[in-house]
Design a protein around this motif. Sequence first.
Motif, PDB file in Angstrom:
ATOM      1  N   TYR A  28       0.826  -1.211   0.000  1.00  0.00           N
ATOM      2  CA  TYR A  28       0.000   0.000   0.000  1.00  0.00           C
ATOM      3  C   TYR A  28       0.861   1.262   0.000  1.00  0.00           C
ATOM      4  CZ  TYR A  28      -4.089  -2.882   1.100  1.00  0.00           C
ATOM      5  OH  TYR A  28      -5.102  -3.804   1.057  1.00  0.00           O
ATOM      6  N   ARG A  29       1.928   1.240   0.791  1.00  0.00           N
ATOM      7  CA  ARG A  29       2.798   2.414   0.855  1.00  0.00           C
ATOM      8  C   ARG A  29       3.411   2.715  -0.512  1.00  0.00           C
ATOM      9  NH1 ARG A  29       6.335   5.161  -0.674  1.00  0.00           N
ATOM     10  NH2 ARG A  29       8.169   5.968   0.374  1.00  0.00           N
ATOM     11  N   ASN A  30       3.840   1.671  -1.227  1.00  0.00           N
ATOM     12  CA  ASN A  30       4.448   1.885  -2.537  1.00  0.00           C
ATOM     13  C   ASN A  30       3.419   2.306  -3.585  1.00  0.00           C
ATOM     14  OD1 ASN A  30       7.265   1.288  -2.061  1.00  0.00           O
ATOM     15  ND2 ASN A  30       6.670  -0.832  -1.762  1.00  0.00           N
ATOM     16  N   LEU A  31       2.208   1.772  -3.471  1.00  0.00           N
ATOM     17  CA  LEU A  31       1.160   2.144  -4.424  1.00  0.00           C
ATOM     18  C   LEU A  31       0.827   3.624  -4.322  1.00  0.00           C
ATOM     19  CD1 LEU A  31      -1.022   1.429  -6.513  1.00  0.00           C
ATOM     20  CD2 LEU A  31      -2.535   0.864  -4.593  1.00  0.00           C
ATOM     21  N   PHE A  44      14.857   8.054 -12.465  1.00  0.00           N
ATOM     22  CA  PHE A  44      15.402   6.815 -11.907  1.00  0.00           C
ATOM     23  C   PHE A  44      14.627   6.423 -10.653  1.00  0.00           C
ATOM     24  CE2 PHE A  44      18.451   4.410  -9.314  1.00  0.00           C
ATOM     25  CZ  PHE A  44      18.809   3.421 -10.224  1.00  0.00           C
ATOM     26  N   ASN A  45      14.274   7.412  -9.829  1.00  0.00           N
ATOM     27  CA  ASN A  45      13.508   7.141  -8.614  1.00  0.00           C
ATOM     28  C   ASN A  45      12.121   6.591  -8.943  1.00  0.00           C
ATOM     29  OD1 ASN A  45      13.112   7.500  -5.592  1.00  0.00           O
ATOM     30  ND2 ASN A  45      11.435   8.752  -6.381  1.00  0.00           N
ATOM     31  N   LEU A  46      11.501   7.117 -10.000  1.00  0.00           N
ATOM     32  CA  LEU A  46      10.183   6.621 -10.400  1.00  0.00           C
ATOM     33  C   LEU A  46      10.276   5.172 -10.861  1.00  0.00           C
ATOM     34  CD1 LEU A  46       7.185   7.078 -10.910  1.00  0.00           C
ATOM     35  CD2 LEU A  46       7.771   7.965 -13.176  1.00  0.00           C
ATOM     36  N   TYR A  47      11.296   4.855 -11.656  1.00  0.00           N
ATOM     37  CA  TYR A  47      11.496   3.473 -12.084  1.00  0.00           C
ATOM     38  C   TYR A  47      11.632   2.563 -10.862  1.00  0.00           C
ATOM     39  CZ  TYR A  47      12.046   3.433 -17.194  1.00  0.00           C
ATOM     40  OH  TYR A  47      11.819   3.439 -18.547  1.00  0.00           O
ATOM     41  N   SER A  48      12.487   2.969  -9.922  1.00  0.00           N
ATOM     42  CA  SER A  48      12.699   2.158  -8.723  1.00  0.00           C
ATOM     43  C   SER A  48      11.410   2.003  -7.928  1.00  0.00           C
ATOM     44  CB  SER A  48      13.778   2.796  -7.843  1.00  0.00           C
ATOM     45  OG  SER A  48      15.011   2.871  -8.522  1.00  0.00           O
ATOM     46  N   SER A  49      10.629   3.084  -7.861  1.00  0.00           N
ATOM     47  CA  SER A  49       9.370   3.048  -7.111  1.00  0.00           C
ATOM     48  C   SER A  49       8.370   2.092  -7.751  1.00  0.00           C
ATOM     49  CB  SER A  49       8.766   4.460  -7.029  1.00  0.00           C
ATOM     50  OG  SER A  49       9.625   5.337  -6.338  1.00  0.00           O
ATOM     51  N   VAL A  50       8.334   2.070  -9.081  1.00  0.00           N
ATOM     52  CA  VAL A  50       7.427   1.151  -9.785  1.00  0.00           C
ATOM     53  C   VAL A  50       7.827  -0.296  -9.515  1.00  0.00           C
ATOM     54  CG1 VAL A  50       6.699   0.340 -12.061  1.00  0.00           C
ATOM     55  CG2 VAL A  50       6.780   2.792 -11.585  1.00  0.00           C
ATOM     56  N   PHE A  51       9.128  -0.582  -9.620  1.00  0.00           N
ATOM     57  CA  PHE A  51       9.589  -1.948  -9.334  1.00  0.00           C
ATOM     58  C   PHE A  51       9.330  -2.320  -7.879  1.00  0.00           C
ATOM     59  CE2 PHE A  51      12.234  -1.455 -13.224  1.00  0.00           C
ATOM     60  CZ  PHE A  51      11.876  -2.642 -13.852  1.00  0.00           C
ATOM     61  N   PHE A  99       2.563  10.183   2.925  1.00  0.00           N
ATOM     62  CA  PHE A  99       3.647  10.675   3.787  1.00  0.00           C
ATOM     63  C   PHE A  99       4.998  10.157   3.306  1.00  0.00           C
ATOM     64  CE2 PHE A  99       0.823  11.298   7.790  1.00  0.00           C
ATOM     65  CZ  PHE A  99       0.561  12.607   7.389  1.00  0.00           C
ATOM     66  N   GLY A 100       5.066   8.854   3.022  1.00  0.00           N
ATOM     67  CA  GLY A 100       6.322   8.270   2.577  1.00  0.00           C
ATOM     68  C   GLY A 100       6.777   8.834   1.241  1.00  0.00           C
ATOM     69  N   GLY A 101       5.859   8.901   0.280  1.00  0.00           N
ATOM     70  CA  GLY A 101       6.210   9.439  -1.031  1.00  0.00           C
ATOM     71  C   GLY A 101       6.563  10.909  -0.972  1.00  0.00           C
ATOM     72  N   SER A 102       5.824  11.680  -0.171  1.00  0.00           N
ATOM     73  CA  SER A 102       6.110  13.113  -0.036  1.00  0.00           C
ATOM     74  C   SER A 102       7.448  13.352   0.651  1.00  0.00           C
ATOM     75  CB  SER A 102       4.989  13.800   0.751  1.00  0.00           C
ATOM     76  OG  SER A 102       3.757  13.697   0.081  1.00  0.00           O
ATOM     77  N   ALA A 103       7.802  12.471   1.598  1.00  0.00           N
ATOM     78  CA  ALA A 103       9.103  12.593   2.259  1.00  0.00           C
ATOM     79  C   ALA A 103      10.229  12.422   1.253  1.00  0.00           C
ATOM     80  CB  ALA A 103       9.219  11.564   3.377  1.00  0.00           C
ATOM     81  N   VAL A 104      10.079  11.427   0.377  1.00  0.00           N
ATOM     82  CA  VAL A 104      11.085  11.225  -0.678  1.00  0.00           C
ATOM     83  C   VAL A 104      11.156  12.446  -1.579  1.00  0.00           C
ATOM     84  CG1 VAL A 104      11.699   9.843  -2.702  1.00  0.00           C
ATOM     85  CG2 VAL A 104      10.871   8.717  -0.624  1.00  0.00           C
ATOM     86  N   LEU A 105       9.990  12.995  -1.929  1.00  0.00           N
ATOM     87  CA  LEU A 105       9.939  14.188  -2.777  1.00  0.00           C
ATOM     88  C   LEU A 105      10.651  15.361  -2.098  1.00  0.00           C
ATOM     89  CD1 LEU A 105       8.938  15.817  -5.200  1.00  0.00           C
ATOM     90  CD2 LEU A 105       6.722  16.058  -4.054  1.00  0.00           C
ATOM     91  N   LEU A 116       3.530   6.281  -5.219  1.00  0.00           N
ATOM     92  CA  LEU A 116       3.845   6.574  -6.619  1.00  0.00           C
ATOM     93  C   LEU A 116       3.382   7.977  -7.018  1.00  0.00           C
ATOM     94  CD1 LEU A 116       2.995   3.215  -8.441  1.00  0.00           C
ATOM     95  CD2 LEU A 116       5.252   4.251  -8.161  1.00  0.00           C
ATOM     96  N   VAL A 117       2.340   8.463  -6.351  1.00  0.00           N
ATOM     97  CA  VAL A 117       1.796   9.779  -6.710  1.00  0.00           C
ATOM     98  C   VAL A 117       2.843  10.881  -6.529  1.00  0.00           C
ATOM     99  CG1 VAL A 117       0.026  11.504  -6.189  1.00  0.00           C
ATOM    100  CG2 VAL A 117      -0.564   9.067  -6.206  1.00  0.00           C
ATOM    101  N   PRO A 118       3.483  11.009  -5.355  1.00  0.00           N
ATOM    102  CA  PRO A 118       4.534  12.032  -5.223  1.00  0.00           C
ATOM    103  C   PRO A 118       5.724  11.788  -6.145  1.00  0.00           C
ATOM    104  CG  PRO A 118       3.775  11.311  -3.067  1.00  0.00           C
ATOM    105  CD  PRO A 118       3.214  10.362  -4.061  1.00  0.00           C
ATOM    106  N   SER A 119       6.021  10.507  -6.454  1.00  0.00           N
ATOM    107  CA  SER A 119       7.128  10.206  -7.362  1.00  0.00           C
ATOM    108  C   SER A 119       6.846  10.745  -8.758  1.00  0.00           C
ATOM    109  CB  SER A 119       7.377   8.692  -7.422  1.00  0.00           C
ATOM    110  OG  SER A 119       7.778   8.188  -6.169  1.00  0.00           O
ATOM    111  N   VAL A 120       5.601  10.601  -9.215  1.00  0.00           N
ATOM    112  CA  VAL A 120       5.213  11.139 -10.521  1.00  0.00           C
ATOM    113  C   VAL A 120       5.277  12.664 -10.500  1.00  0.00           C
ATOM    114  CG1 VAL A 120       3.295  11.385 -12.153  1.00  0.00           C
ATOM    115  CG2 VAL A 120       3.781   9.155 -11.109  1.00  0.00           C
ATOM    116  N   ILE A 121       4.831  13.261  -9.402  1.00  0.00           N
ATOM    117  CA  ILE A 121       4.886  14.726  -9.271  1.00  0.00           C
ATOM    118  C   ILE A 121       6.334  15.210  -9.325  1.00  0.00           C
ATOM    119  CG2 ILE A 121       4.434  16.667  -7.724  1.00  0.00           C
ATOM    120  CD1 ILE A 121       1.991  15.154  -6.708  1.00  0.00           C
ATOM    121  N   ALA A 122       7.227  14.487  -8.627  1.00  0.00           N
ATOM    122  CA  ALA A 122       8.644  14.868  -8.608  1.00  0.00           C
ATOM    123  C   ALA A 122       9.231  14.848 -10.017  1.00  0.00           C
ATOM    124  CB  ALA A 122       9.431  13.940  -7.692  1.00  0.00           C
ATOM    125  N   LEU A 123       8.859  13.831 -10.799  1.00  0.00           N
ATOM    126  CA  LEU A 123       9.361  13.760 -12.180  1.00  0.00           C
ATOM    127  C   LEU A 123       8.782  14.882 -13.023  1.00  0.00           C
ATOM    128  CD1 LEU A 123      10.965  12.312 -14.373  1.00  0.00           C
ATOM    129  CD2 LEU A 123       8.956  10.846 -14.776  1.00  0.00           C
TER     130      LEU A 123
END
Length: 313
Positions: free
Chosen positions: A44-47, A186-193, A226-232, A50-57
């Motif tokens: 669930y956390r990774n799913l 690269f982070n988005l790719y890693s997040s998807v995997f 929270f987790g994705g936004s922290a990475v962002l 992904l939203v903040p990861s896409v925003i970051a890209l």
Amino acid sequence: MQERTDKIALAIVISIFALILFDLMGLIIKHLSPRYSAAELSAYRNLFGLVPSVIALWLNATWRRGGRSLRIRQWKLAAARGIAVTFAQLMFYISLGLMAFATTTTISYSTALFTTALAYPLLRERVGLVRWSAVALGFVGVVMIMRPGSESFSWYMLLPLGASALYAYSGVVARLIDPDVPTALFNLYSSVFAAVGSFLLALSVSRFTPIASLNDLGFIVLMGMFGGSAVLCLVVSFRMTEPSNLAPFSYFGIPIAFVLGWVFFDEAPIDDLLPGALLIVLAGLLIIYREQRLGHAARVAKRADRSRREGKL
């Protein structure tokens, strides 16, 4: 000069905010652990992360100027990083459900020690006596917290240590990407995997538990955000200044975790954490100091070499 100082200060504030977000994510994981498995929570956390990861890209200027290509040559490297994160999350989330929040978080700060230890085999980076001594000192601190052989020791104390090793591997691997590849891509790719890997892992070890209530669903969404936004936030802060300016402040996460664990779970394991936690922090700061000195020496040598070349022209 004032503008640069203000930029560094803002980067530090953003990085500390990222630490708070990570700790809030950890609180939610600990709160949900009695009802959902660590593998489920990781998925669930990774799913939702992904939203903040896409925003970051999308906000990455380099990627947009480069034609917004989604292809990278080193996708296998991104896959290895994502798989490492999957298992790191599993171990860390299990430990959050079994151990005091501050204890788990403090042991996880051994990531800096593993990063230094992995620098030579993976990056062929020379690690001198000072940094090896810091690694040894930090692991003494970890052993003092874990207290192997005592009645308080349990095998699950090894879980946050294993998670730290895998998180360190994922960080070192990120330094192997081609210079022209945007970090956000690269982070988005890693997040998807990581998302795919965590869902497969959850399905292989247990079935997904039906979400009990809208309240739990809200917590699950918040956990991922929270987790994705922290990475962002970390991506943003590291792009604003050099990592060496931010690294010392990463240890603010230890007292933050202690306060949050005390407030929300009535945990105050100060006797378990001291003096081991102080040794971990001291070792990390020693590594940071040494890397700053080496980085400064390299920049001075580079400027001197450029001056010599310009003098010959």
